[in-house]
Design a protein around this motif. Structure first.
Motif, short mmCIF file in Angstrom:
data_model
loop_
_atom_site.label_atom_id
_atom_site.label_comp_id
_atom_site.label_asym_id
_atom_site.label_seq_id
_atom_site.Cartn_x
_atom_site.Cartn_y
_atom_site.Cartn_z
N LEU A 204 0.85 -1.18 0.00
CA LEU A 204 0.00 0.00 0.00
C LEU A 204 0.89 1.24 0.00
O LEU A 204 1.92 1.28 0.66
N MET A 205 0.46 2.26 -0.73
CA MET A 205 1.26 3.47 -0.89
C MET A 205 0.42 4.71 -0.60
O MET A 205 -0.80 4.70 -0.74
N GLN A 206 1.11 5.78 -0.22
CA GLN A 206 0.51 7.09 -0.02
C GLN A 206 1.14 8.08 -0.99
O GLN A 206 2.30 7.93 -1.38
N ILE A 207 0.38 9.11 -1.33
CA ILE A 207 0.92 10.21 -2.12
C ILE A 207 0.32 11.51 -1.62
O ILE A 207 -0.58 11.51 -0.75
N VAL A 208 0.78 12.61 -2.17
CA VAL A 208 0.22 13.93 -1.87
C VAL A 208 0.38 14.78 -3.12
O VAL A 208 1.36 14.66 -3.86
N HIS A 209 -0.63 15.61 -3.39
CA HIS A 209 -0.56 16.51 -4.54
C HIS A 209 0.42 17.64 -4.23
O HIS A 209 0.47 18.15 -3.12
N GLU A 210 1.19 18.06 -5.24
CA GLU A 210 2.20 19.09 -5.01
C GLU A 210 1.58 20.41 -4.56
O GLU A 210 2.22 21.18 -3.82
N ALA A 211 0.34 20.69 -4.94
CA ALA A 211 -0.32 21.90 -4.47
C ALA A 211 -0.58 21.84 -2.97
O ALA A 211 -0.53 22.87 -2.28
N ASP A 212 -0.81 20.65 -2.44
CA ASP A 212 -1.01 20.49 -1.00
C ASP A 212 0.31 20.55 -0.24
O ASP A 212 0.32 20.86 0.95
N VAL A 213 1.41 20.24 -0.91
CA VAL A 213 2.72 20.44 -0.29
C VAL A 213 2.91 21.93 -0.03
O VAL A 213 3.25 22.36 1.08
N ILE A 214 2.68 22.75 -1.05
CA ILE A 214 2.80 24.20 -0.91
C ILE A 214 1.79 24.72 0.11
O ILE A 214 2.13 25.52 1.00
N GLY A 215 0.54 24.26 0.00
CA GLY A 215 -0.50 24.74 0.91
C GLY A 215 -0.22 24.44 2.36
O GLY A 215 -0.41 25.28 3.24
N SER A 216 0.27 23.24 2.64
CA SER A 216 0.52 22.85 4.03
C SER A 216 1.74 23.57 4.60
O SER A 216 1.76 23.94 5.79
#
Length: 349
Positions: A204-216
């Motif tokens: 099982l894997m996780q990811i995150v959208h690059e816009a949420d990297v900036i937002g967080s």
């Protein structure tokens, strides 16, 4: 209202540029960008300083400019630099020692807030990992690629530093990052027609959208967050499903052969091999799913994109790129530049 001054280290890099562009939109924020390399394109409202962040005058700069927050985005891959490949020693100095210098300078200048980008890979991928790894889980991602060891050393220093100083330090750990830019190691891996996998394993894997990297990261700065937070999109899925969702087809490899090849220095230090397989093989074999309870509860941040939405956005970007590759290449002749050059010559005549 008095403007708040924020310093972004690594401002000429991918993450630093995007953070600077977002912060510059707010009139109550003054943005100072610091990087050893000049920016490709200056951003209106951002004061750039070309310098090494280990410069002893950094403390004076922070004090003089009354910097209240720092977004520390300096982290080199070591694969390339402005003048060629960086040595392991230079990469260590930039990544680990640079982070130490920034925290020491921030503390001496009484900066209120420092935000640092990290990765959930620091937990390590192990067969005995729990299904969800909390922020206080031991960091066991210390083997393999030097860059992961750098992340571990930085986080270990931050933990010690936090015990002896009152400054707010927010460390945000991200899993694989996807989006439209295609610039992360996860995007390079998933963007291959046949990404290599390990036969018989489908973690099982996780990811995150690059816009949420900036937002967080910006959210942590504004909220003056203090602590370590896992940040990931809602939803986990098997690696094979991720690959197929973006249009690829897994290429299973008998794992003893893959591990044997990885031990050869010619493979480990080969740029092409690192692009094809940018991760340690254990991360394609064992679980390393991070718990995001603190992200929602303590950090009070909710990602805007689910895992499925992030992958769909990435697939759309891959499709657009394939169309661009089919278009005929335009000539490099710059008519505007030629016109302006002639106009200058006329004015000087």
């Amino acid at each position: 209202m008095e403007r708040r001054t924020v310093l972004i280290t690594g401002a000429a890099g991918r993450w630093g540029r995007r953070l600077a562009r977002q912060l510059a939109k707010f009139p109550i924020v003054r943005v100072i960008g610091l990087d050893i390399s000049p920016p490709e394109r200056p951003i209106d409202g951002v004061d750039y300083i070309q310098a090494d962040l280990r410069n002893p005058l950094l403390v004076e700069l922070l004090r003089t400019e009354k910097v209240e927050g720092i977004l520390h985005m300096v982290f080199t891959s070591g694969l390339s630099g402005g003048h060629g490949a960086l040595s392991p020693e230079d990469a260590f100095q930039t990544n680990v020692m640079g982070a130490m210098e920034v925290l020491a300078a921030a503390n001496a200048a009484e900066v209120k807030q420092v935000v640092i980008k990290s990765t959930t890979m620091v937990y390590g991928a192990h067969v005995d990992n729990p299904l969800y790894l909390h922020e206080n889980a031991p960091l066991r991602g210390t083997d393999g690629k030097p860059l992961l060891r750098h992340r571990y050393e930085i986080e270990r220093f931050i933990a010690d530093f936090r015990r002896n100083h009152a400054m707010n330090i927010a460390v945000l750990r991200f899993p694989g990052i996807v989006g439209a830019s295609g610039a992360s190691s996860t995007m390079r891996y998933l963007g291959q027609p046949t990404p290599p996998t390990l036969l018989g394993f489908d973690p099982l894997m996780q990811i995150v959208h690059e816009a949420d990297v900036i937002g967080s990261l910006l959210h942590a700065l504004v909220a003056e967050a203090n602590g370590v937070f896992n940040v990931a999109a809602d939803g986990v899925m098997p690696l094979s499903q991720m690959i197929r969702r973006v249009g690829g087809q897994p290429l299973p490899i008998f794992h003893p052969f893959a591990y044997a090849a990885e031990r050869f220095s010619l493979v480990r230090n080969n740029r092409l091999a690192n692009k094809i397989m940018p991760f340690e093989l254990d991360y394609l074999r064992f679980p390393w799913i991070a718990d995001t309870t603190a992200m929602r509860g303590e950090l009070n941040y909710e990602p805007r994109h689910t895992a499925e939405e992030a992958l769909d956005a990435f697939r759309s970007s891959l499709r657009l790129q394939s169309y661009r590759d089919l278009l005929p290449k335009r000539k490099a002749y710059d008519g505007i530049q030629a016109f302006l050059n002639r106009r200058r010559q006329e004015d000087e005549a």
